[in-house]
Write a protein that holds these residues in place. Sequence first.
Motif, PDB file in Angstrom:
ATOM      1  N   ALA A   4      66.080  50.375  65.146  1.00 60.14           N
ATOM      2  CA  ALA A   4      66.787  49.109  64.981  1.00 60.14           C
ATOM      3  C   ALA A   4      67.276  48.973  63.545  1.00 60.14           C
ATOM      4  CB  ALA A   4      65.859  47.954  65.324  1.00 60.14           C
TER       5      ALA A   4
ATOM      6  N   ASP B  56      69.744  44.080  63.853  1.00 64.02           N
ATOM      7  CA  ASP B  56      68.983  44.040  65.099  1.00 64.02           C
ATOM      8  C   ASP B  56      67.615  43.386  64.891  1.00 64.02           C
ATOM      9  OD1 ASP B  56      71.005  45.464  66.459  1.00 64.02           O
ATOM     10  OD2 ASP B  56      70.058  47.400  66.046  1.00 64.02           O
TER      11      ASP B  56
ATOM     12  N   SER C 139      77.933  44.097  59.140  1.00 62.78           N
ATOM     13  CA  SER C 139      77.968  45.267  60.004  1.00 62.78           C
ATOM     14  C   SER C 139      79.223  46.107  59.770  1.00 62.78           C
ATOM     15  CB  SER C 139      77.901  44.832  61.470  1.00 62.78           C
ATOM     16  OG  SER C 139      77.934  45.937  62.323  1.00 62.78           O
TER      17      SER C 139
END
Length: 137
Positions: free
Chosen positions: A3, A7, A115
């Motif tokens: 992750a 996340d 991201s």
Amino acid sequence: MPADLIDVLVAEHRRLESLFADAETAPTPERRRAALAVALDALARHAAAEERFLHPALREWLPAGPEIVEYEQAEHDSIARDAAGCRGGDVPAALFDAVRQHMQEEETEIFPRLSQACPPPRLLELGALLKSARVTE
């Protein structure tokens, strides 16, 4: 699959939502106080994790990172003040609403930007560091 930081933080958001629901629906005042204490402790740990792992990444990878962190920190400070005032009392609906709004802003505005800007290996590394820090807490 490992992750990444986003996340891990989103999973923590879902856990906070669940803890808030536990506090909001506890059947007795004693259980409500206990659930509230658990939720507020988790909230404080989550805010500290964001300050330790997310905020430096925002500063490093987003052009407006310093300003975003300043805004985020002001929200964290406000939430912490409100949380300190309600320990042991009634479930703070306004506090939970403020936290839910803060989490939504992160998930819809900040996390997608990070991201796109931060290399995936770095996000994975930060996620692993955060998970490792959780194990030692």
